[in-house]
Write an enzyme that holds these catalytic residues in place. Structure first.
Site, short mmCIF file in Angstrom:
data_model
loop_
_atom_site.label_atom_id
_atom_site.label_comp_id
_atom_site.label_asym_id
_atom_site.label_seq_id
_atom_site.Cartn_x
_atom_site.Cartn_y
_atom_site.Cartn_z
CB SER A 41 -0.95 -0.04 1.19
OG SER A 41 -1.88 0.98 1.09
CG HIS A 42 0.70 3.80 3.44
ND1 HIS A 42 -0.02 2.71 3.85
CD2 HIS A 42 1.41 4.20 4.51
CE1 HIS A 42 0.24 2.46 5.12
NE2 HIS A 42 1.11 3.35 5.55
CG ASP A 86 -2.71 4.18 -1.29
OD1 ASP A 86 -3.51 4.03 -2.23
OD2 ASP A 86 -2.62 3.39 -0.34
CG ASP A 97 -3.15 -0.26 -2.02
OD1 ASP A 97 -2.94 0.89 -1.62
OD2 ASP A 97 -3.83 -1.08 -1.37
CG ASP A 99 -6.19 1.27 -0.41
OD1 ASP A 99 -5.23 2.06 -0.47
OD2 ASP A 99 -6.19 0.25 0.32
NE ARG A 100 -3.43 4.65 3.23
CZ ARG A 100 -2.77 4.83 4.36
NH1 ARG A 100 -2.23 6.02 4.61
NH2 ARG A 100 -2.62 3.87 5.22
CE LYS A 139 -7.18 2.63 2.83
NZ LYS A 139 -6.87 1.35 3.48
C1 VG1 Z 1 -2.95 2.38 8.41
C2 VG1 Z 1 -4.13 3.31 8.62
C3 VG1 Z 1 -5.44 2.56 8.53
C4 VG1 Z 1 -5.51 1.84 7.17
C5 VG1 Z 1 -4.28 0.97 7.00
C6 VG1 Z 1 -4.23 0.32 5.64
O1 VG1 Z 1 -2.92 1.39 9.42
O2 VG1 Z 1 -4.02 3.95 9.87
O3 VG1 Z 1 -6.50 3.45 8.69
O4 VG1 Z 1 -6.67 1.07 7.09
O5 VG1 Z 1 -3.10 1.74 7.15
O6 VG1 Z 1 -4.27 1.27 4.64
P1 VG1 Z 1 -1.97 1.48 10.69
O7 VG1 Z 1 -2.19 0.20 11.44
O8 VG1 Z 1 -0.58 1.67 10.20
O9 VG1 Z 1 -2.41 2.68 11.47
V1 VG1 Z 1 -3.40 1.01 3.23
O10 VG1 Z 1 -3.87 2.18 2.10
O11 VG1 Z 1 -1.87 1.00 3.82
O12 VG1 Z 1 -3.95 -0.52 2.77
CO CO Z 2 -3.48 1.65 0.26
#
Ligand code: VG1
Ligand code: CO
Length: 543
Positions: free
Chosen positions: A113-114, A277, A279, A281-282, A376
């Protein structure tokens, strides 16, 4: 002839999925048996024989090779068919859509992801259920348990499939359908939003900048915004997915999407800006000269969703993660809708969406989405904003201003303290949890604690209970501080400190969030003794 081989292996410690899948440094994932052990554990838990799965990823380093391994393992485990995005590319929301559209048995998404990508950065794998949503805790726990017992995995001895070629391929007895990653998703978006109205807005001179941060949404954004909606060529920047995201940190927030922020606050700023981001979804949305916090974006989208054809009938309910501000709750109350407060992570929204209890969901971490998929969805949020702007014919600034005047404003910010020593972080939380029972009634810099607890959630649909989901401290007057440790990082611990203060208005609606929140920030530092435990008094990232 192709042959199935059973490879002897041993459990590898630490294969425990976090907030969203298993994420590790790429060299760890590329290590001997690492990917294979985890993928075999997935198949052992969900079963593969005769099943159909979707496979795709965000294109980061190792995405292509991991896809070939997963395909050969799926074939060896008896899967009947795999639907794979061309080039092994699928955004997370597009994967969720394909899982649902084709009524498959789930899907594997390769993404961290991010988190940054590259040979020395991060890689990740997650499993999504037949409803298109991330596997719930019970399932990821079972996968983790399986990784601690595994003795062998199965793999087909065969050459890789040509994933560059759309069409049907064969891998042993398994069918591999390579599909265009964009077209089904783009069609879904076209079914939800008023494309003619948005097209007319662009034709009338509306200007936008969409920053895909060299990650997966580039091809989706170009097709939808430039090709189908007629936005000017060049609207989409950083639109080619790169294995290392061009060295960028593909996290759409004011810190990491600096170039977009500069553009939107510059002299000749476009009307609207957005970023997504790794992938896809953000999302981050920005108006000309005005930043929209994700919690406010969720509230504005919920309040105006009926302006888009897909939501004309109204919403069934609104859900947000616990650390997300209560701005969306105020909209739900005004609309007479139920609102839900879930733990962090999209997997907790799945049951609410499936049961028709919520239509729109959101997280403070730049995530918004609806029941159109079970993830998302960054571009979905961008398109809903565009639809609202096209109908209202008002600026982002005006829409936000009016929203605050109507509902009040929940000042909000998240402070991240990254790469903290894990033992120190654990000690801080142990102390914080121990202090909880005595906090009520205490005064910190003029803020009196009215309630303090460790958030626990009982799923209203299946009754499952999730505990220790974040420490919340509520103050009189509606202010709040929340403390959590990140479950997506791959190095040390990250403290997330979430800060909120509600102002009814009409005065004090236009403050800078950091100054409006200053008393809550001071109280939070005193309560958790952040500096004493971590040696840090300033956050690394402020959103
Ligand atoms: C973070 C965010 C959370 C989100 C998750 C996955 O998790 O706070 O809201 O759902 O990333 O998003 P954490 O446990 O690091 O706070 V993504 O776009 O990285 O799949
Ligand atoms: Co993501």
């Amino acid at each position: 002839m192709t042959q199935i081989t059973s490879v002897a292996t041993q459990p590898i410690a630490g294969q425990k999925p976090g907030t969203s899948g298993l994420r590790k440094k790429t060299p760890v994932f590329m290590g001997r048996h690492y990917l294979e052990n985890f993928v075999q554990s997935i198949f052992d838990v969900v079963g593969a024989a005769g099943k159909t799965f979707v496979l795709g990823g965000d294109g980061r380093y190792f995405n292509d090779r991991a896809a070939q391994v997963i395909l050969r393992m799926a074939a060896a485990n008896g899967a009947a068919r795999m639907i794979v995005g061309q080039g092994a590319i699928l955004s997370t929301p597009a994967a969720s859509h394909l899982i649902r559209l084709n009524k498959t048995d789930g899907g594997i998404i390769m993404s961290a992801s991010h988190n940054p990508g590259g040979p020395e950065e991060d890689f990740g794998v997650k499993f999504n259920m037949p409803n298109g949503g991330p596997a719930p805790e019970g399932v990821t726990e079972a996968m983790y348990k399986r990784t601690t017992e595994i003795t062998e995995y199965r793999v087909l001895e065969a050459q890789g499939v040509d994933l560059g070629q759309v069409g049907r391929h064969q891998l042993g007895a398994m069918v591999v359908d390579v599909v265009d990653p964009v077209s089904d998703y783009a069609a879904l978006m076209e079914s939800l939003f008023d494309f003619p109205a948005i097209r007319a807005m662009f034709a009338a001179g509306f200007r936008m900048r969409m920053d895909s941060m060299c990650a997966v949404t580039g091809p989706y954004a170009v097709e939808i915004l430039e090709n189908r909606l007629g936005a000017a060529k060049g609207t989409c920047v950083n639109a080619t997915p790169l294995p290392d995201f061009g060295g960028m940190h593909p996290d759409p927030n004011p810190t990491w999407a600096r170039a977009l922020m500069d553009e939107m606050f510059g002299p000749d700023a476009p009307d609207f800006g957005a970023a997504s981001d790794g992938d896809g979804d953000r999302n981050m949305v920005v108006g000309r000269g005005i930043y929209v916090s994700p919690s406010d974006s969720l509230a504005v989208l919920a309040a105006n969703a009926h302006l888009a054809p897909g939501y004309r009938a109204g919403l069934k309910g609104i859900a947000r993660s616990m650390p997300t501000s209560a701005a969306a709750d105020r909209v739900a109350e005004a609309l007479g809708l139920h609102h839900y407060e879930t733990p962090t992570g999209w997997k907790f929204f799945g049951n609410l969406l499936d049961a028709g209890k919520a239509t729109i969901c959101g997280e403070e971490s730049f995530g918004t989405g609806s029941d159109h998929v079970r993830e998302k969805d960054g571009l979905w949020a961008v398109l809903l904003w565009l639809n609202i702007l096209a109908v209202k014919q008002e600026s982002v600034a005006k829409i936000l201003h009016d929203h605050f005047h109507r509902y009040g404003r929940n000042y909000y910010s998240r402070h991240d303290f990254e790469a903290i020593d894990t033992a120190n972080a654990d000690a801080m939380f142990a102390d914080l949890r121990a202090a909880l029972p005595g906090l009520k009634g205490q005064d910190f810099d003029g803020l009196v604690v009215t309630h303090a607890d460790d958030f626990a959630y009982t799923d209203p649909v299946d009754g499952s209970v999730s505990t220790k989901q974040g420490v919340r401290v509520l103050f009189d007057g509606g202010s709040r501080a929340v403390f959590r440790l990140s479950g997506t990082g791959t190095e040390g611990a990250t403290l997330r400190l979430y800060l909120e203060r509600f102002v009814t208005g009409p005065d004090e609606l236009g403050e800078d969030p950091q100054s409006a929140l200053a008393p809550v920030i001071r109280a939070a530092h005193q309560i958790a003794r952040i500096a004493a435990h971590t040696g840090r008094s300033e956050p690394d990232v402020v959103t």
